[in-house]
Design a protein around this motif. Sequence first.
Motif, PDB file in Angstrom:
ATOM      1  N   LYS A 253       0.828  -1.199   0.000  1.00 10.82           N
ATOM      2  CA  LYS A 253       0.000   0.000   0.000  1.00 10.82           C
ATOM      3  C   LYS A 253       0.874   1.266   0.000  1.00 10.82           C
ATOM      4  CE  LYS A 253      -3.602  -2.454   2.563  1.00 10.82           C
ATOM      5  NZ  LYS A 253      -2.889  -3.739   2.611  1.00 10.82           N
ATOM      6  N   PRO A 254       0.326   2.384  -0.451  1.00 11.95           N
ATOM      7  CA  PRO A 254       1.101   3.629  -0.436  1.00 11.95           C
ATOM      8  C   PRO A 254       1.307   4.126   0.988  1.00 11.95           C
ATOM      9  CG  PRO A 254      -1.154   4.043  -1.145  1.00 11.95           C
ATOM     10  CD  PRO A 254      -1.007   2.564  -1.062  1.00 11.95           C
ATOM     11  N   PRO A 255       2.349   4.916   1.226  1.00 12.99           N
ATOM     12  CA  PRO A 255       2.570   5.463   2.572  1.00 12.99           C
ATOM     13  C   PRO A 255       1.469   6.454   2.925  1.00 12.99           C
ATOM     14  CG  PRO A 255       4.054   6.503   1.005  1.00 12.99           C
ATOM     15  CD  PRO A 255       3.354   5.405   0.262  1.00 12.99           C
ATOM     16  N   THR A 256       0.981   6.372   4.136  1.00 13.91           N
ATOM     17  CA  THR A 256      -0.038   7.319   4.597  1.00 13.91           C
ATOM     18  C   THR A 256       0.623   8.658   4.898  1.00 13.91           C
ATOM     19  OG1 THR A 256       0.276   6.698   6.902  1.00 13.91           O
ATOM     20  CG2 THR A 256      -1.344   5.426   5.628  1.00 13.91           C
ATOM     21  N   GLU A 257      -0.201   9.658   5.062  1.00 18.26           N
ATOM     22  CA  GLU A 257       0.332  10.981   5.425  1.00 18.26           C
ATOM     23  C   GLU A 257       1.030  10.925   6.777  1.00 18.26           C
ATOM     24  OE1 GLU A 257       1.574  14.640   4.791  1.00 18.26           O
ATOM     25  OE2 GLU A 257       0.460  13.408   3.333  1.00 18.26           O
ATOM     26  N   GLN A 258       0.503  10.091   7.682  1.00 13.39           N
ATOM     27  CA  GLN A 258       1.136   9.930   8.995  1.00 13.39           C
ATOM     28  C   GLN A 258       2.547   9.343   8.856  1.00 13.39           C
ATOM     29  OE1 GLN A 258      -0.780   7.095  11.588  1.00 13.39           O
ATOM     30  NE2 GLN A 258       0.118   7.989  13.430  1.00 13.39           N
ATOM     31  N   ILE A 259       2.694   8.353   7.976  1.00 13.28           N
ATOM     32  CA  ILE A 259       4.014   7.768   7.735  1.00 13.28           C
ATOM     33  C   ILE A 259       4.948   8.816   7.141  1.00 13.28           C
ATOM     34  CG2 ILE A 259       5.284   6.117   6.302  1.00 13.28           C
ATOM     35  CD1 ILE A 259       2.953   4.176   6.643  1.00 13.28           C
TER      36      ILE A 259
ATOM     37  N   ARG B 259       5.737   0.410  -9.703  1.00 15.12           N
ATOM     38  CA  ARG B 259       4.429   0.766  -9.148  1.00 15.12           C
ATOM     39  C   ARG B 259       4.566   1.234  -7.700  1.00 15.12           C
ATOM     40  NH1 ARG B 259       0.216  -3.904  -9.625  1.00 15.12           N
ATOM     41  NH2 ARG B 259       0.838  -3.619 -11.806  1.00 15.12           N
ATOM     42  N   ASP B 260       5.405   0.550  -6.941  1.00 16.33           N
ATOM     43  CA  ASP B 260       5.620   0.919  -5.540  1.00 16.33           C
ATOM     44  C   ASP B 260       6.242   2.312  -5.433  1.00 16.33           C
ATOM     45  OD1 ASP B 260       5.255   0.002  -2.855  1.00 16.33           O
ATOM     46  OD2 ASP B 260       7.418  -0.268  -2.680  1.00 16.33           O
ATOM     47  N   LYS B 261       7.204   2.593  -6.309  1.00 10.72           N
ATOM     48  CA  LYS B 261       7.813   3.928  -6.340  1.00 10.72           C
ATOM     49  C   LYS B 261       6.796   4.998  -6.706  1.00 10.72           C
ATOM     50  CE  LYS B 261      11.243   4.183  -9.112  1.00 10.72           C
ATOM     51  NZ  LYS B 261      12.425   4.647  -9.881  1.00 10.72           N
ATOM     52  N   ALA B 262       5.974   4.690  -7.708  1.00 13.23           N
ATOM     53  CA  ALA B 262       4.983   5.656  -8.190  1.00 13.23           C
ATOM     54  C   ALA B 262       3.962   6.006  -7.114  1.00 13.23           C
ATOM     55  CB  ALA B 262       4.280   5.112  -9.428  1.00 13.23           C
ATOM     56  N   GLN B 263       3.683   5.052  -6.219  1.00 14.02           N
ATOM     57  CA  GLN B 263       2.720   5.353  -5.164  1.00 14.02           C
ATOM     58  C   GLN B 263       3.388   5.979  -3.932  1.00 14.02           C
ATOM     59  OE1 GLN B 263       0.655   1.721  -4.146  1.00 14.02           O
ATOM     60  NE2 GLN B 263       2.334   0.935  -2.893  1.00 14.02           N
ATOM     61  N   GLY B 264       4.697   6.224  -4.040  1.00 16.17           N
ATOM     62  CA  GLY B 264       5.362   7.033  -3.020  1.00 16.17           C
ATOM     63  C   GLY B 264       6.258   6.318  -2.047  1.00 16.17           C
TER      64      GLY B 264
END
Length: 240
Positions: free
Chosen positions: A14-20, A169-174
Amino acid sequence: MTQIAEPTEAFPYKPPTEQIRQRYHHIFALQGPLPSRFFKTAFDKLVALVLLVVAAPILLLLKIAYVIEGVLIPENAGPMFFFYWGVSAGKLIPKYKIRLIKQKYIEPEGAKRHDWIAFSAEWSPDSRTYLGSFVKKYYLDELPQFWSVLVGDMSIVGPRPISVLHYERDKAQGNVTRGLLRGGLLGLGHINKGTSEMGNPIYEYEYIEEYLHRSSFDLLRLDLWIIWKGVSVILKGGGH
């Protein structure tokens, strides 16, 4: 290449949350692979060498069994080993595996290029050989990756090395973790396999935080704990 439907289970990350992002902002600012740690690297190479020696008779027996199964069931015949291109610490590496599926489920042109998706039918139990199902259940398909650990392409503990397709894909999602650390056979996230926590990026950032701040020896202690938890999963036959 014939279009192959990607199994949804293949990319749980999953993408990193704003909290992360806020909590680990200093990790997102890092550039390039992190320097290796002495005790972690020494442990990796020693264990990989020992396990490759120990695993040699197991691999030989599996090879004989693969040949026998191929003779008795021709559609199950084929090479035991293969690799696809993956990414570890931002570097392209061959990710070695033991074949789980029948040849008819492997897309031939993609396989020649060592594209992950050519072998992606392994997520479907119907595609597996009898031996493939057994090998997957006990994670024996990961045994060849100890060679990758020995030569320095991977570590025993770290974020799972994923295919080029999934890395992009993982990079693109941050996410940035797989560009910073060598991929591992086990990780804080991977020991949660089979639970809703699998794919939660928080564990990868927690591990990098520990990597940055623990002493070399203390980092090894953390790795040993992760390995112990991972072995518990393997002994339960938790492979999917």
